[in-house]
Design a protein around this motif. Structure first.
Motif, PDB file in Angstrom:
ATOM      1  N   LEU A 176       0.844  -1.201   0.000  1.00  0.00           N
ATOM      2  CA  LEU A 176       0.000   0.000   0.000  1.00  0.00           C
ATOM      3  C   LEU A 176       0.876   1.246   0.000  1.00  0.00           C
ATOM      4  O   LEU A 176       1.743   1.399   0.865  1.00  0.00           O
ATOM      5  N   CYS A 177       0.649   2.121  -0.956  1.00  0.00           N
ATOM      6  CA  CYS A 177       1.297   3.435  -0.981  1.00  0.00           C
ATOM      7  C   CYS A 177       0.378   4.412  -0.248  1.00  0.00           C
ATOM      8  O   CYS A 177      -0.761   4.632  -0.673  1.00  0.00           O
ATOM      9  N   HIS A 258       2.645  -4.066   3.638  1.00  0.00           N
ATOM     10  CA  HIS A 258       3.848  -3.272   3.383  1.00  0.00           C
ATOM     11  C   HIS A 258       3.405  -1.843   3.053  1.00  0.00           C
ATOM     12  O   HIS A 258       2.699  -1.621   2.069  1.00  0.00           O
ATOM     13  N   LEU A 259       3.810  -0.895   3.881  1.00  0.00           N
ATOM     14  CA  LEU A 259       3.420   0.501   3.721  1.00  0.00           C
ATOM     15  C   LEU A 259       4.568   1.306   3.131  1.00  0.00           C
ATOM     16  O   LEU A 259       5.678   1.305   3.674  1.00  0.00           O
ATOM     17  N   VAL A 260       4.306   1.997   2.025  1.00  0.00           N
ATOM     18  CA  VAL A 260       5.274   2.932   1.448  1.00  0.00           C
ATOM     19  C   VAL A 260       4.869   4.332   1.909  1.00  0.00           C
ATOM     20  O   VAL A 260       3.772   4.808   1.597  1.00  0.00           O
ATOM     21  N   LEU A 261       5.761   4.996   2.652  1.00  0.00           N
ATOM     22  CA  LEU A 261       5.461   6.294   3.253  1.00  0.00           C
ATOM     23  C   LEU A 261       6.574   7.289   2.962  1.00  0.00           C
ATOM     24  O   LEU A 261       7.736   6.898   2.768  1.00  0.00           O
ATOM     25  N   TRP A 275       2.615   1.963  18.040  1.00  0.00           N
ATOM     26  CA  TRP A 275       1.486   1.138  17.573  1.00  0.00           C
ATOM     27  C   TRP A 275       1.958   0.113  16.545  1.00  0.00           C
ATOM     28  O   TRP A 275       1.554  -1.054  16.591  1.00  0.00           O
ATOM     29  N   LEU A 276       2.820   0.524  15.639  1.00  0.00           N
ATOM     30  CA  LEU A 276       3.308  -0.390  14.597  1.00  0.00           C
ATOM     31  C   LEU A 276       4.224  -1.462  15.183  1.00  0.00           C
ATOM     32  O   LEU A 276       4.277  -2.590  14.673  1.00  0.00           O
ATOM     33  N   ASP A 277       4.954  -1.124  16.238  1.00  0.00           N
ATOM     34  CA  ASP A 277       5.900  -2.070  16.829  1.00  0.00           C
ATOM     35  C   ASP A 277       5.237  -3.085  17.748  1.00  0.00           C
ATOM     36  O   ASP A 277       5.896  -4.032  18.211  1.00  0.00           O
ATOM     37  N   HIS A 278       3.957  -2.922  18.028  1.00  0.00           N
ATOM     38  CA  HIS A 278       3.268  -3.862  18.917  1.00  0.00           C
ATOM     39  C   HIS A 278       3.240  -5.243  18.271  1.00  0.00           C
ATOM     40  O   HIS A 278       3.061  -5.366  17.051  1.00  0.00           O
ATOM     41  N   HIS A 285       4.900  -3.719   7.758  1.00  0.00           N
ATOM     42  CA  HIS A 285       6.292  -3.425   7.410  1.00  0.00           C
ATOM     43  C   HIS A 285       6.315  -2.046   6.740  1.00  0.00           C
ATOM     44  O   HIS A 285       5.595  -1.815   5.762  1.00  0.00           O
ATOM     45  N   VAL A 286       7.135  -1.141   7.273  1.00  0.00           N
ATOM     46  CA  VAL A 286       7.160   0.237   6.786  1.00  0.00           C
ATOM     47  C   VAL A 286       8.387   0.457   5.909  1.00  0.00           C
ATOM     48  O   VAL A 286       9.508   0.049   6.262  1.00  0.00           O
TER      49      VAL A 286
END
Length: 370
Positions: A176-177, A258-261, A275-278, A285-286
């Motif tokens: 996801l972008c 998988h997040l593209v940021l 929150w993402l590391d929980h 995955h960032v």
């Protein structure tokens, strides 16, 4: 009047087909179109005198057309032989001076670039002559292309990572972008617009009335082209975190995400990272784009579609009206989504960036004489 007959000009079916295309062309030079028509008549056995009459030329000219076609085929149609044709109306050194000024100087009045009229006045030629020289040399001083070379020390590693996601997406995962289109304005025009009609474009006033803004969060599925959106009043880290929770609910539990940021501060806020590391979000995955390289995020391309097709010429009397328009457009987009396909490899992009840096360094050194 009877049509004069002559032995047909010999040509293949393929050559006749090419000549027919040339004869119908509205973009080829006039001489090429006329010669193609004359040669087709010659192929039908029409005499040279009759061809000359129809093409408004002389029989000797038609004979030269036939002889060149017999020698060079279709490639010779419309070609001006060396030493023939209209001679240059200005000396070659004037042409080179105009090109040199276009590339290396600026007008004395401090203007940022030359125009056809200002350069014509400088060299004592017509503005049309300057325009023809620019066209022949592919010079466009009225245009400027924007660019920004990333100074991120990890540029290549991040580039390879994200391009790898696009070209070789992981199995059992969704890429996801994600980004925000902030401060999207609900603009109303000060007067009614006139509709499109034959011979006249649609109209809209140059001024407008602001009726508030909304912040659009969007996540583009790279594989399918589907987009998940959410309009919010602000774009704080809490708003971004709320959007991540929507993504978590919408993506099936058995898929990695998988997040593209980009490097916006809210994307790296401590609460977001926590929150993402929980352990419950282990499937997330960032992947951060390099700084000054938001073009790597494909959702930017989707934002352009939304802007061009719905927002730029839209009229919105309120934020509610704007939000409803966005949601309806997104709904129709998702009914028949179109993914944006990435083609360039990381190696190709890196090579281009290196050429850009080398050219920029050379220009800086030349300008400062260092």
């Amino acid at each position: 009047m009877p049509i004069a007959i002559a032995p047909p000009l010999s040509m293949t079916d393929e050559q006749r087909g090419e000549l027919e295309v040339m004869a119908r062309s509205s973009s080829l030079p006039h001489r090429t179109v006329v010669q193609a028509k004359g040669l087709l008549l010659a192929g039908d056995g029409v005499a040279n005198e009759e061809i000359a009459r129809r093409c408004e030329t002389t029989p000797d000219t038609v004979r030269r057309w036939r002889a060149r076609f017999a020698r060079d085929g279709v490639e010779g149609v419309g070609v001006i032989a060396a030493g023939r044709g209209r001679k240059p109306s200005i000396p070659a050194e004037v042409v080179e001076a105009i090109v040199a000024d276009t590339l290396h100087t600026r007008p004395e009045d401090g203007a940022t670039h030359w125009t056809t009229r200002s350069l014509a006045d400088r060299h004592g030629v017509s503005k049309d002559m300057v325009a023809r020289i620019w066209k022949a040399r592919n010079l466009k001083p009225w245009q400027v292309a924007t660019f920004k070379l990333s100074a991120d020390p990890d540029f290549e590693a991040k580039l390879v990572d994200i391009v790898g996601l696009y070209l070789h997406p992981p199995q059992r995962a969704v890429v996801l972008c994600v980004d925000e289109k902030t401060q999207t304005q609900a603009l109303d025009r000060t007067q009614p617009s006139l509709p499109l009609k034959p011979g006249r474009a649609g109209t809209m006033t140059h001024d407008y009335k602001r009726n508030g803004t909304t912040d659009l969060f969007a996540a583009l599925n790279v594989a399918t082209g589907e987009v998940l959106t959410d309009c919010r009043r602000r774009h704080t880290h809490d708003d971004f975190l709320a959007f991540l929770k929507i993504i978590d609910r919408e993506v099936p539990d058995d898929l990695d995400v998988h997040l593209v940021l980009d490097n916006l501060s809210v994307h790296k806020h401590a609460d977001v990272t926590k929150w993402l590391d929980h352990p419950k979000r282990a499937r997330f995955h960032v992947h951060f784009t390099p700084t000054s390289a938001s073009w790597l995020n494909l959702v930017e391309r989707w934002f352009k579609e939304l802007t061009d097709k719905r927002l730029r010429r839209g009229v919105f009397t309120s934020v509610k009206d704007l939000t409803a328009a966005i949601e309806l457009w997104v709904q129709h987009w998702n009914d028949d989504p179109r993914p944006f396909v990435w083609h360039k490899t990381a190696a190709q992009i890196i090579a281009k960036v290196k050429r850009g840096r080398a050219a920029l360094d050379h220009h800086i050194k030349s300008a400062t004489d260092h």
